[in-house]
Design an enzyme around this catalytic site. Structure first.
Site, PDB file in Angstrom:
ATOM      1  N   LYS A 106       0.834  -1.202   0.000  1.00  0.00           N
ATOM      2  CA  LYS A 106       0.000   0.000   0.000  1.00  0.00           C
ATOM      3  C   LYS A 106       0.869   1.252   0.000  1.00  0.00           C
ATOM      4  O   LYS A 106       0.687   2.156  -0.828  1.00  0.00           O
ATOM      5  CB  LYS A 106      -0.921   0.013   1.219  1.00  0.00           C
ATOM      6  CG  LYS A 106      -1.870   1.211   1.248  1.00  0.00           C
ATOM      7  CD  LYS A 106      -2.565   1.365   2.579  1.00  0.00           C
ATOM      8  CE  LYS A 106      -1.670   2.093   3.562  1.00  0.00           C
ATOM      9  NZ  LYS A 106      -2.381   2.504   4.794  1.00  0.00           N
ATOM     10  N   ASP A 124      -6.299   0.636   0.891  1.00  0.00           N
ATOM     11  CA  ASP A 124      -6.403   0.944   2.316  1.00  0.00           C
ATOM     12  C   ASP A 124      -7.754   0.447   2.820  1.00  0.00           C
ATOM     13  O   ASP A 124      -8.470  -0.270   2.108  1.00  0.00           O
ATOM     14  CB  ASP A 124      -6.207   2.441   2.565  1.00  0.00           C
ATOM     15  CG  ASP A 124      -7.374   3.284   2.070  1.00  0.00           C
ATOM     16  OD1 ASP A 124      -8.258   2.755   1.347  1.00  0.00           O
ATOM     17  OD2 ASP A 124      -7.414   4.483   2.405  1.00  0.00           O
TER      18      ASP A 124
END
Length: 221
Positions: A106, A124
């Site tokens: 991420k 996320d």
């Protein structure tokens, strides 16, 4: 369009600043991180500065972001790794980024998309929640979500797609009580109705600086 100006909401001016800010944003709002980073970036302008940081001083600077001891350890180790492996510079590939301390896919995808212009999907909590609600995936594994959603859209759209989905999750499609009745995507949403569907009730749940614009999209549709 609901979010034509969707963007990374962390403030930064260099790849290193962005990388540090994303690490600090774990379990913390971007707004809070942005309150902390001006002093942090001024005190530690280079990877070598993080590597040589006094732990107590660094912890105190980042304390408001939460989990400050773990984050301080990550930043010190990150600085050392950047100096040792990359001459103090942030690398521009996913493979190199995810080998750095405190950096997962991420974080790497955020840095690639924002600092290097390399398309990436940022999974996320908002992106994960919304893509399941929209039935783009049924997985809760971030890597699987990244790959499955990536197959649905051209690669060049991945970074902006991530921004728009995250914007929508922060402003309308909340985890506990999504503002279904004030959502411009309601007509196409397979999960419509899991939150309040009456406009006045839902409108109170809409957040962010685009609130008036988002509500106008619904009332004018």
């Amino acid at each position: 369009m609901a979010y034509p100006n969707a963007h990374c909401e962390l403030n930064f001016s260099t790849p290193l600043e962005l990388l540090v800010a994303v690490i600090l944003s774990a379990q913390c709002t971007d707004e809070r991180v942005n309150q902390v980073t001006p002093a942090l970036f001024a005190r530690y302008p280079s990877a070598a500065d993080y590597a040589a940081a006094d732990r107590a001083e660094l912890e105190e600077l980042i304390r408001p972001t939460g989990f400050f001891r773990n984050k301080a350890s990550s930043l010190i180790r990150l600085g050392a790794a950047l100096v040792e492996r990359h001459d103090g510079e942030v690398p521009g590939t996913l493979e190199e980024l995810v080998r750095l301390p405190g950096v997962g896919r991420k974080t790497a995808n955020v840095v690639l998309g924002e600092a290097f212009g390399v398309p990436g999907i940022t999974v996320d909590t908002h992106f994960s929640r919304l893509t399941r609600r929209w039935l783009w995936t049924d997985s809760d594994d971030p890597v699987k979500i990244e790959h499955e959603v990536g197959e649905l859209f051209p690669r060049k759209e991945w970074t902006m797609l991530s921004h728009r989905v995250i914007f929508h999750g922060r402003r309308i499609c909340h985890a506990r009580k999504p503002a279904c009745g004030a959502c411009p995507l309601a007509k196409d949403c397979p999960s419509y109705g899991i939150g309040p569907t009456e406009f006045d009730l839902a409108a109170k749940l809409v957040k962010g600086p685009e609130r008036d614009h988002l509500l106008e999209l619904v009332t004018n549709s």
